[in-house]
Design a protein around this motif. Sequence first.
Motif, PDB file in Angstrom:
ATOM      1  N   GLY A  49      75.143  16.516 -10.106  1.00 28.55           N
ATOM      2  CA  GLY A  49      75.236  15.515 -11.177  1.00 28.55           C
ATOM      3  C   GLY A  49      76.663  15.226 -11.622  1.00 28.55           C
ATOM      4  N   PHE A  50      77.621  16.113 -11.268  1.00 30.74           N
ATOM      5  CA  PHE A  50      79.026  15.849 -11.598  1.00 30.74           C
ATOM      6  C   PHE A  50      79.659  14.856 -10.623  1.00 30.74           C
ATOM      7  CE2 PHE A  50      78.442  19.976 -13.649  1.00 30.74           C
ATOM      8  CZ  PHE A  50      79.023  19.728 -14.887  1.00 30.74           C
ATOM      9  N   PHE A  51      79.008  14.680  -9.476  1.00 30.55           N
ATOM     10  CA  PHE A  51      79.605  13.846  -8.419  1.00 30.55           C
ATOM     11  C   PHE A  51      79.169  12.386  -8.581  1.00 30.55           C
ATOM     12  CE2 PHE A  51      80.197  18.089  -6.992  1.00 30.55           C
ATOM     13  CZ  PHE A  51      81.344  18.069  -6.210  1.00 30.55           C
ATOM     14  N   THR A  52      79.565  11.809  -9.706  1.00 34.42           N
ATOM     15  CA  THR A  52      79.237  10.414  -9.995  1.00 34.42           C
ATOM     16  C   THR A  52      80.504   9.579  -9.807  1.00 34.42           C
ATOM     17  OG1 THR A  52      79.873  10.687 -12.286  1.00 34.42           O
ATOM     18  CG2 THR A  52      77.551  11.137 -11.733  1.00 34.42           C
ATOM     19  N   PRO A  53      80.369   8.249  -9.751  1.00 35.63           N
ATOM     20  CA  PRO A  53      81.566   7.409  -9.607  1.00 35.63           C
ATOM     21  C   PRO A  53      82.590   7.623 -10.731  1.00 35.63           C
ATOM     22  CG  PRO A  53      79.599   6.147  -9.110  1.00 35.63           C
ATOM     23  CD  PRO A  53      79.123   7.475  -9.624  1.00 35.63           C
ATOM     24  N   GLU A  54      82.150   8.087 -11.914  1.00 42.05           N
ATOM     25  CA  GLU A  54      83.105   8.344 -13.019  1.00 42.05           C
ATOM     26  C   GLU A  54      84.106   9.431 -12.637  1.00 42.05           C
ATOM     27  OE1 GLU A  54      79.485   8.296 -13.989  1.00 42.05           O
ATOM     28  OE2 GLU A  54      80.102   6.191 -13.865  1.00 42.05           O
ATOM     29  N   LEU A  55      83.656  10.363 -11.792  1.00 42.89           N
ATOM     30  CA  LEU A  55      84.563  11.431 -11.345  1.00 42.89           C
ATOM     31  C   LEU A  55      85.810  10.826 -10.698  1.00 42.89           C
ATOM     32  CD1 LEU A  55      84.901  14.564 -10.792  1.00 42.89           C
ATOM     33  CD2 LEU A  55      83.884  14.103  -8.553  1.00 42.89           C
ATOM     34  N   LEU A  56      85.617   9.725  -9.985  1.00 46.80           N
ATOM     35  CA  LEU A  56      86.733   9.103  -9.258  1.00 46.80           C
ATOM     36  C   LEU A  56      87.720   8.439 -10.217  1.00 46.80           C
ATOM     37  CD1 LEU A  56      84.782   7.537  -6.246  1.00 46.80           C
ATOM     38  CD2 LEU A  56      85.903   9.767  -6.406  1.00 46.80           C
ATOM     39  N   GLN A  57      87.287   8.204 -11.469  1.00 47.76           N
ATOM     40  CA  GLN A  57      88.231   7.665 -12.464  1.00 47.76           C
ATOM     41  C   GLN A  57      89.041   8.785 -13.109  1.00 47.76           C
ATOM     42  OE1 GLN A  57      85.525   5.346 -14.823  1.00 47.76           O
ATOM     43  NE2 GLN A  57      85.182   4.035 -13.046  1.00 47.76           N
ATOM     44  N   LYS A  58      88.435   9.982 -13.184  1.00 47.03           N
ATOM     45  CA  LYS A  58      89.128  11.101 -13.848  1.00 47.03           C
ATOM     46  C   LYS A  58      90.014  11.876 -12.873  1.00 47.03           C
ATOM     47  CE  LYS A  58      85.237  12.869 -15.393  1.00 47.03           C
ATOM     48  NZ  LYS A  58      84.190  13.684 -16.017  1.00 47.03           N
TER      49      LYS A  58
END
Length: 157
Positions: A49-58
């Motif tokens: 669940g941590f591997f979402t597209p938001e991860l790529l922004q952080k």
Amino acid sequence: MTIECAQGRLPAIRPATAADLPACAVIINDYIDQTEWLSRTKSRDELAGFFTPELLQKRTVLVADVGGEIAAYVSVADGFLYAIYIAPGYRRSGLGKMLLDELKLQYPAQLELTVFELNVAARRFYEREGFHEVPERRDDDTEEGVPTLLMRWRSAA
Ligand SMILES: CC(C)(COP(=O)(O)OP(=O)(O)OC[C@H]1O[C@@H](n2cnc3c(N)ncnc32)[C@H](O)[C@@H]1OP(=O)(O)O)[C@@H](O)C(=O)NCCC(=O)NCCS
């Protein structure tokens, strides 16, 4: 250095896309399941669940793409390496070094990471790649119950 993976295909190091993230989650989840001394603190689904597209922004996430297969990934932000995981069949073929070399270009002054004290293989790898332990940053009170060491690489320049 040009490396060839066991399957005879050349790896490409590139930024991860959202489509790559499930494969990255599988690599770290499998590592946890296959590592006896490491207890699982999050279920496979929670961790995935941590591997979402938001991860790529952080964070900057790079993958090693071997003919369309995700063989490894790294995750970094502000010179701190949060993750480097190579899928079992691709270890010790130079992928870890390739990924770290790319990060050293992106963060030429310094890189830091934490590693479990019991992860002797990774500690050897980091030492070979010029990282040194910072003893005062050892953490004996981790969620997993295994101490972590902070390791730092600084450019020679
Ligand atoms: C640790 C890891 C990132 C290294 O990446 P890699 O692609 O396997 O490493 P490279 O091929 O670039 O370099 C290999 C060198 O690292 C060291 N090394 C790597 N694995 C080792 C092991 N199991 N035992 C001893 N030394 C090891 C050796 O110096 C080795 O050189 P050699 O093969 O000539 O002896 C990778 O093995 C991995 O993903 N391990 C499981 C996940 C993990 O522990 N991640 C780190 C979390 S902090």
